[in-house]
Motif scaffolding. Structure first.
Motif, PDB file in Angstrom:
ATOM      1  N   MET A 210     -20.890  63.326 -34.291  1.00 29.93           N
ATOM      2  CA  MET A 210     -22.298  63.790 -33.773  1.00 29.93           C
ATOM      3  C   MET A 210     -23.083  62.712 -33.466  1.00 29.93           C
ATOM      4  N   ALA A 211     -23.432  62.667 -32.035  1.00 31.90           N
ATOM      5  CA  ALA A 211     -24.520  61.844 -31.584  1.00 31.90           C
ATOM      6  C   ALA A 211     -25.510  62.495 -31.189  1.00 31.90           C
ATOM      7  N   SER A 212     -26.855  62.268 -31.772  1.00 34.19           N
ATOM      8  CA  SER A 212     -28.098  62.919 -31.656  1.00 34.19           C
ATOM      9  C   SER A 212     -29.196  62.092 -31.138  1.00 34.19           C
ATOM     10  N   TYR A 213     -30.201  62.647 -30.405  1.00 32.85           N
ATOM     11  CA  TYR A 213     -31.242  61.743 -29.957  1.00 32.85           C
ATOM     12  C   TYR A 213     -32.631  62.676 -29.870  1.00 32.85           C
ATOM     13  N   GLN A 221     -33.869  67.031 -27.021  1.00 34.36           N
ATOM     14  CA  GLN A 221     -33.709  67.069 -28.613  1.00 34.36           C
ATOM     15  C   GLN A 221     -31.946  67.410 -28.210  1.00 34.36           C
ATOM     16  N   LEU A 222     -31.220  66.244 -28.324  1.00 35.61           N
ATOM     17  CA  LEU A 222     -29.823  66.495 -27.856  1.00 35.61           C
ATOM     18  C   LEU A 222     -28.978  66.103 -29.120  1.00 35.61           C
ATOM     19  N   GLN A 223     -28.053  66.847 -29.239  1.00 40.30           N
ATOM     20  CA  GLN A 223     -26.792  66.821 -30.328  1.00 40.30           C
ATOM     21  C   GLN A 223     -25.553  66.971 -29.580  1.00 40.30           C
ATOM     22  N   LEU A 224     -24.688  66.068 -29.344  1.00 41.52           N
ATOM     23  CA  LEU A 224     -23.392  65.996 -28.375  1.00 41.52           C
ATOM     24  C   LEU A 224     -22.444  65.782 -29.423  1.00 41.52           C
ATOM     25  N   VAL A 226     -18.863  63.798 -29.658  1.00 45.42           N
ATOM     26  CA  VAL A 226     -18.112  62.642 -28.947  1.00 45.42           C
ATOM     27  C   VAL A 226     -17.225  61.860 -29.747  1.00 45.42           C
ATOM     28  N   ARG A 227     -16.553  60.869 -29.140  1.00 46.07           N
ATOM     29  CA  ARG A 227     -15.401  60.254 -29.992  1.00 46.07           C
ATOM     30  C   ARG A 227     -16.138  58.864 -30.450  1.00 46.07           C
ATOM     31  N   SER A 228     -17.138  58.284 -29.880  1.00 46.73           N
ATOM     32  CA  SER A 228     -17.360  56.996 -30.532  1.00 46.73           C
ATOM     33  C   SER A 228     -18.874  57.031 -30.341  1.00 46.73           C
ATOM     34  N   LYS A 229     -19.417  56.006 -31.217  1.00 43.67           N
ATOM     35  CA  LYS A 229     -20.860  55.670 -30.851  1.00 43.67           C
ATOM     36  C   LYS A 229     -21.277  55.080 -29.513  1.00 43.67           C
ATOM     37  N   ALA A 230     -20.355  54.361 -28.916  1.00 39.99           N
ATOM     38  CA  ALA A 230     -20.532  53.754 -27.639  1.00 39.99           C
ATOM     39  C   ALA A 230     -20.586  54.920 -26.628  1.00 39.99           C
ATOM     40  N   ASP A 231     -19.780  56.005 -26.687  1.00 45.33           N
ATOM     41  CA  ASP A 231     -19.647  57.277 -25.631  1.00 45.33           C
ATOM     42  C   ASP A 231     -20.866  57.949 -25.810  1.00 45.33           C
ATOM     43  N   TYR A 254     -26.146  58.561 -35.146  1.00 45.90           N
ATOM     44  CA  TYR A 254     -24.782  58.746 -34.992  1.00 45.90           C
ATOM     45  C   TYR A 254     -23.999  59.041 -36.453  1.00 45.90           C
ATOM     46  N   ASN A 255     -23.730  60.071 -36.516  1.00 47.07           N
ATOM     47  CA  ASN A 255     -22.786  60.472 -37.756  1.00 47.07           C
ATOM     48  C   ASN A 255     -21.380  60.836 -37.473  1.00 47.07           C
ATOM     49  N   GLU A 256     -20.628  60.370 -38.259  1.00 51.11           N
ATOM     50  CA  GLU A 256     -19.102  60.500 -38.526  1.00 51.11           C
ATOM     51  C   GLU A 256     -18.645  61.061 -39.790  1.00 51.11           C
ATOM     52  N   ASN A 257     -17.859  62.025 -39.837  1.00 52.07           N
ATOM     53  CA  ASN A 257     -16.961  62.568 -40.974  1.00 52.07           C
ATOM     54  C   ASN A 257     -16.115  61.381 -41.535  1.00 52.07           C
ATOM     55  N   GLN A 258     -16.263  61.181 -42.899  1.00 49.62           N
ATOM     56  CA  GLN A 258     -15.454  60.550 -43.588  1.00 49.62           C
ATOM     57  C   GLN A 258     -13.723  60.907 -43.371  1.00 49.62           C
TER      58      GLN A 258
END
Length: 319
Positions: A210-213, A221-224, A226-231, A254-258
């Motif tokens: 999840m990428a949020s801004y 108020q974006l929640q997207l 994605v596959r990577s922080k750069a994307d 940027y949040n990623e599940n472990q």
């Protein structure tokens, strides 16, 4: 009605007005409406309101009962309640834990917006199966709202599942209904076509992270997914470019599940429902979705103003 007097030069008055608006938004109005009591009735379908229910589209009982399955009722989690402003997280379907939206406002504003969300997707302008992320829905109410819509190509849809779809929303903070012109519409159309409409439509590579801004002053108020922080950063910059808003790194999260394999399995398996094997819903499936259309919604106009339609065709406006 309370009157506020401002004095000084133009810059001083402007600052005083901005400060007053910020103070009002912070304190809100102390509503007599009990939001918790309303929500308890809302989530169950207003079961105490029985008169003439069987004559309409939202019966309490029967095959098409509204709120018939308690496992899919809405859910609300309050974060804070200060100065009359309530903040929290809302799920339209409590069985889908990954699909929620943050809300903020007075009790009346929250009720109004939740009711609007209930019917998102029941007209031509929304898609109830699409993931949705918005631009300060409650706090920026009244500003023109721009929607960008993506969907999975038909040939890529996995058998037994619906196409993956996402719908992005943002508020046009520099516009109002009265100032929006055909020239403005042309400008947005050209800019969106340049960013997302080239080569058959921009491909958004959706993933499990999840990428949020958040930049509410700019209407975002974006929640997207994605596959990577750069994307995620690249995609956010493209949405910001629609309104020429600069990317501010401290507003990017940027949040990623472990353990994404087990948290969001690609093939979740099946379950038995009424004696039949039914595929379980996929949570955050990996997919490539393509830009399809863009439109603007105005509070006083019921129909969408299409800038680019579902075929990718430009809708250039002229006088």
């Amino acid at each position: 009605m309370t009157k506020i007097n401002f004095s000084g030069n133009v810059d001083d008055v402007k600052k005083q007005i901005e400060q007053s608006i910020a103070t009002f938004e912070l304190l809100g109005n102390r509503s007599s409406v009990n939001f918790d009591l309303w929500f308890a009735r809302w989530e169950s379908g207003f079961t105490d309101a029985v008169e003439n229910r069987g004559l309409g589209n939202y019966p309490l009982t029967g095959e098409k009962a509204w709120r018939g399955d308690p496992s899919k009722w809405p859910r609300w989690r309050e974060w804070s309640n200060k100065g009359g402003i309530i903040e929290g997280e809302y799920w339209q379907d409590r069985s889908n834990d990954a699909k929620s939206i943050p809300l903020s406002g007075t009790a009346e504003q929250l009720i109004e917006h939740i009711i609007q969300l209930e019917y998102t997707g029941k007209g031509n302008t929304q898609d109830k199966d699409a993931d949705f992320t918005g631009g300060g829905e409650v706090k920026r109410k009244g500003k023109p709202q721009l929607y960008i819509y993506f969907t999975e190509d038909e040939q890529d849809v996995e058998i037994g599942y619906k196409p993956i779809r996402s719908q992005i929303s943002m508020r046009l903070m520099d516009e109002t209904e009265s100032t929006l012109t055909r020239a403005n519409l042309n400008q947005y159309t050209t800019r969106i076509q340049s960013i997302f409409g080239q080569q058959g439509g921009k491909i958004w590579k959706r993933g499990k992270d999840m990428a949020s801004y958040g930049d509410w002053n700019a209407g975002y108020q974006l929640q997207l997914l994605v596959r990577s922080k750069a994307d995620g950063e690249e995609l956010i910059k493209q949405f910001l470019a629609i309104q020429n808003v600069p990317f501010v790194k401290k507003k990017y999260f940027y949040n990623e599940n472990q353990d994404p394999v087990n948290a969001y399995p690609t093939i979740p398996g099946e379950e038995i429902i009424l004696g039949k094997a039914v595929k379980k819903a996929r949570n955050r499936p990996i997919a490539e979705i393509r830009f399809q259309s863009a439109w603007i919604s105005l509070p006083s106009i019921r129909k969408p103003i299409y800038l680019i339609d579902a075929s990718g065709e430009n809708k250039i406006f002229s006088d």
